[in-house]
Design a protein around this motif. Structure first.
Motif, PDB file in Angstrom:
ATOM      1  N   LEU A  36      48.949  48.901  39.076  1.00  0.00           N
ATOM      2  CA  LEU A  36      50.277  48.662  38.500  1.00  0.00           C
ATOM      3  C   LEU A  36      50.417  47.277  37.886  1.00  0.00           C
ATOM      4  CD1 LEU A  36      52.532  50.285  41.251  1.00  0.00           C
ATOM      5  CD2 LEU A  36      51.562  51.322  39.198  1.00  0.00           C
ATOM      6  N   THR A  37      49.531  46.351  38.267  1.00  0.00           N
ATOM      7  CA  THR A  37      49.638  44.980  37.755  1.00  0.00           C
ATOM      8  C   THR A  37      48.384  44.536  37.009  1.00  0.00           C
ATOM      9  OG1 THR A  37      48.783  44.016  39.807  1.00  0.00           O
ATOM     10  CG2 THR A  37      51.176  44.352  39.669  1.00  0.00           C
ATOM     11  N   LEU A  38      47.445  45.468  36.781  1.00  0.00           N
ATOM     12  CA  LEU A  38      46.165  45.141  36.142  1.00  0.00           C
ATOM     13  C   LEU A  38      45.481  43.974  36.849  1.00  0.00           C
ATOM     14  CD1 LEU A  38      46.948  45.588  32.330  1.00  0.00           C
ATOM     15  CD2 LEU A  38      45.750  47.131  33.886  1.00  0.00           C
ATOM     16  N   GLY A  39      45.245  44.191  38.109  1.00  0.00           N
ATOM     17  CA  GLY A  39      44.530  43.200  38.895  1.00  0.00           C
ATOM     18  C   GLY A  39      45.333  41.960  39.194  1.00  0.00           C
ATOM     19  N   GLY A  40      46.596  42.162  39.578  1.00  0.00           N
ATOM     20  CA  GLY A  40      47.427  40.995  39.863  1.00  0.00           C
ATOM     21  C   GLY A  40      47.565  40.104  38.653  1.00  0.00           C
TER      22      GLY A  40
END
Length: 339
Positions: A36-40
């Motif tokens: 959901l965050t593309l790897g934070g």
């Protein structure tokens, strides 16, 4: 089967921003967060280059002796990184809800606080820790009622929820020895969670692009206006918020690509909503009408349909309709505060 550090690093390099290595290690909460965050937002993915051996050790239960000797009533240690992650992801989830779901009834009272609480709780459940979901959501609902209707309400809601989640942190209940979950159901649940998160946002972006871009612009402008008393700090925040655009210019070399990017934004911002299209029809204007054209047409129609000069029984209703259409188009063409 024991997990391999080498395989984990390969998955981290190939699909780390999508959480493939966390899925391999059975860290589904972490995998969902990365999806959901593309790897934070990229930072968490880079940080994991030194964390992967510890993740593999947890998956292989290398620390079983420590877990057996650890008192069950002892709280997990406080982690500033986890706390900041809870705050940022809570704000992120709240912003997505503001963009895609703000037309729902009771949005600020129910939908927004639940969205922020879900983001905070997701981060609090990463690894061997968890928190009290009910208390976190209760805090979100109470805080949301205090900051009702504010564009910046995700910030205080997320802060209060993060404090509550940190105060009620606890160790996860470990599954019985030998029990494993099948990959198919795990991917199915992660897919449903990803769809629930992305569907409202995708609908809003593709069907209401103008409102989405304007809302983001207003939110950023409102955030920057908080630092009016420190212009230098405001400039620093503005520079940070524009960093993705600046990176795009560096990668593409600027020049033509920068102009092309601006033209794309101009095209997107020319996409009219149904209300604005109706306003154009009322004022007998074309889509490419300028602010001068709008004002000229408004003055002419207002003189024609003014109840003091037009005896028609429909004059008053038409005059009100003309004024409303003019206000709608003026709102669209007003200068944006953030650039």
């Amino acid at each position: 089967m024991a997990k391999s550090v080498i395989v984990t690093y390969v998955l981290w390099a190939m699909g780390g921003p999508l959480g493939l290595h966390h899925l391999y290690l059975g860290r589904d909460s972490h995998a969902l967060l990365w999806m959901l965050t593309l790897g934070g937002f990229g930072f968490g993915w880079v940080r994991e280059v030194i964390r992967i051996p510890a993740y593999v050790g947890e998956a292989n239960q290398d620390a079983e002796k420590d877990r057996k000797t650890r008192p069950t009533m002892v709280l997990p240690p406080v982690s500033p990184v986890r706390f900041l992650g809870q705050m940022f992801v809570g704000i992120y989830f709240g912003t997505v809800a503001l963009i895609g779901l703000n037309s729902l009834s009771f949005f600020y009272l129910i939908v927004l606080p639940l969205s922020v609480g879900a983001g905070v709780h997701l981060v609090s459940c990463i690894g061997q820790q968890s928190s009290d979901l009910r208390k976190t959501l209760t805090t979100c609902l109470i805080t949301s009622s205090i900051f009702y209707g504010s564009n910046l309400s995700p910030l205080p809601i997320s802060l209060a929820a993060s404090v509550t989640a940190a105060s009620h942190r606890r160790h996860k209940h470990r599954p019985p020895p030998g029990s494993t979950q099948k990959l198919g159901p795990r991917i199915y649940r992660l897919g449903l969670a990803w769809l629930a998160f992305s569907a409202p946002l995708g609908y809003c972006i593709f069907h209401n692009t103008t409102a989405t871009l304007y809302y983001l612009s207003d939110c950023v402008a409102a955030l920057l206006d908080l630092f009016w008393f420190l212009p230098w700090l405001r400039n620093v925040f503005e520079y940070i918020l524009l960093m993705p655009y600046r990176l795009l210019c560096v990668i593409t070399g600027g020049g033509y690509y920068e102009d092309a990017w601006r033209r794309v934004l101009e095209i997107l911002l020319k996409e009219y909503t149904e209300k604005e299209k109706e306003a154009l029809r009322v004022l007998s204007l074309e889509v490419e009408a300028s602010i001068e054209d709008i004002s000229r047409s408004y003055r002419e129609l207002a003189r024609t349909w003014h109840p003091d000069h037009n005896p028609s029984k429909d004059a008053e209703a038409m005059f009100v309709k003309i004024n409303e259409a003019y206000e709608v188009l003026l709102q669209r063409h007003k200068p944006r505060r953030f650039k």
